[in-house]
Design an enzyme around this catalytic site. Structure first.
Site, PDB file in Angstrom:
ATOM      1  N   MET A 250      45.852  22.930  21.949  1.00 56.65           N
ATOM      2  CA  MET A 250      46.380  21.776  22.677  1.00 56.65           C
ATOM      3  C   MET A 250      47.355  21.044  21.759  1.00 56.65           C
ATOM      4  O   MET A 250      46.942  20.432  20.773  1.00 56.65           O
ATOM      5  CB  MET A 250      45.244  20.839  23.068  1.00 56.65           C
ATOM      6  CG  MET A 250      44.386  21.316  24.215  1.00 56.65           C
ATOM      7  SD  MET A 250      45.266  21.256  25.813  1.00 56.65           S
ATOM      8  CE  MET A 250      45.894  22.937  25.917  1.00 56.65           C
ATOM      9  N   HIS A 251      48.615  21.099  22.092  1.00 60.92           N
ATOM     10  CA  HIS A 251      49.622  20.428  21.270  1.00 60.92           C
ATOM     11  C   HIS A 251      49.902  19.015  21.793  1.00 60.92           C
ATOM     12  O   HIS A 251      49.366  18.029  21.301  1.00 60.92           O
ATOM     13  CB  HIS A 251      50.908  21.247  21.241  1.00 60.92           C
ATOM     14  CG  HIS A 251      50.768  22.601  20.617  1.00 60.92           C
ATOM     15  ND1 HIS A 251      50.302  22.800  19.341  1.00 60.92           N
ATOM     16  CD2 HIS A 251      51.043  23.841  21.108  1.00 60.92           C
ATOM     17  CE1 HIS A 251      50.283  24.094  19.058  1.00 60.92           C
ATOM     18  NE2 HIS A 251      50.739  24.735  20.117  1.00 60.92           N
TER      19      HIS A 251
END
Length: 325
Positions: A250-251
């Protein structure tokens, strides 16, 4: 872990983005968080070309029933050189998710001019805005150069970008957002602002898994929750050697989650530099962890993440957004 209390004072934010699968999740989370007052969404060339980014931002707002928030298109490419694009978002930027074409058009004002307008208004009222960058920093760098007198109205810049104690994800040393426009990033990190950086060091700790994805099940077709479940289900990298699991990192959602739940993150302060010349290390972010340059630390670089906490509040807020719609 719940954070449903409605605050009396909302944090005013500008979300500068390049949607993008993970941008979509970051925006939906922000829309479902009553703590945040999204003044505008600005787009920049990044994961996909600018026109596609802008159209995707409009689609995301329509999905959430928030077409009242203006979308302003920004820069069509980096300050120098040619654009590069993301590898994991599909041609249309949203993976396999198909959303209706937007009925609302982007606002005619350029993203940088809209940022300036909002900062000017904030400064006149002795207020400050937080700027979130989820893609290359081109728009923000132009703001820094064109309107230095307005920078005092920026509370903080919270950005997804960089790689410090781990390898890059697009080159040996560089993370995509930094590589896409290192000159812009260097300008921003030299502007004397307060920064929070969420690099790969942090985002690789927040990996999808079958259990975490299951927390997003049950949404009605056409809801933000159902869209999120579809996006997460197709986000796996299937590279446990690199990531330690089969999931995907998850950026961008970490940026908007940080705004609401900073207790889920641990940071270290340092001065940040961006390499703009080396062929091997082009776009690399370098932190002065130990004060060797003598320059004042101005960035809080996230180094530890409560991943379960992140996915928990993500599912809570996006589920709430779906129900409110």
């Amino acid at each position: 872990m719940s954070a449903k209390a409605s605050p009396t004072i909302k944090k005013p934010v500008i979300i500068d983005c390049d949607p993008g699968v993970d941008d979509t999740l970051a925006i939906l989370f922000a829309l479902g968080s009553p703590e945040l007052d999204i003044k505008a969404i600005t787009t920049v060339c990044g994961n996909v070309p600018l026109e596609t980014c802008t159209k995707n931002a409009l689609k995301i707002l329509a999905l959430a029933g928030r077409t009242d928030i203006p979308v302003h298109a920004g820069c069509e490419g980096p300050m120098l050189g040619e654009p590069i694009f993301g590898k994991f978002h599909g041609k249309g930027g949203l993976g396999k998710l198909v959303l209706p074409d937007p009925v609302v058009k982007p606002a005619p004002q350029h993203a940088v001019e809209k940022m300036a307008e909002l900062l000017r208004a904030a400064k006149a009222n002795s207020e400050k805005l937080t700027i979130c960058t989820l893609g290359p920093m081109t728009n923000l760098a132009l703001l820094v150069k064109l309107y230095p007198q307005l920078l005092s109205a920026i509370e903080c810049v919270v950005s997804m970008g960089g790689a410090y104690r781990i390898a890059g994800n697009r080159t040996l040393t560089s993370e995509f957002n930094m590589l896409a426009d290192p000159h812009a990033a260097s300008i921003v990190y030299s502007a004397g602002l307060d920064y929070v950086a969420l690099p790969l060091d942090a985002t690789h700790q927040a990996m999808t898994s079958s259990e975490r994805i299951s927390w997003f099940e049950g949404g009605e077709v056409g809801s933000p929750l159902a869209a999120t479940y579809q996006l997460l289900s197709g986000w796996a990298r299937n590279d446990p050697h690199r990531y330690g699991s089969d999931g995907g990192p998850m950026h961008d959602p970490l940026v908007t989650v940080y705004l609401v739940a900073p207790h889920l993150f641990q940071t270290e302060r340092a001065k940040v530099f961006v390499e703009c010349d080396s062929q091997l290390c082009y776009g690399q972010t370098v932190a002065d962890w130990y004060g060797q340059t003598g320059e004042k630390p101005d960035a809080q670089i996230v180094q530890k993440v409560d991943a379960d906490g992140v996915f928990s509040i993500l599912s809570e807020r996006i589920r709430s957004l779906s129900q409110s719609g």
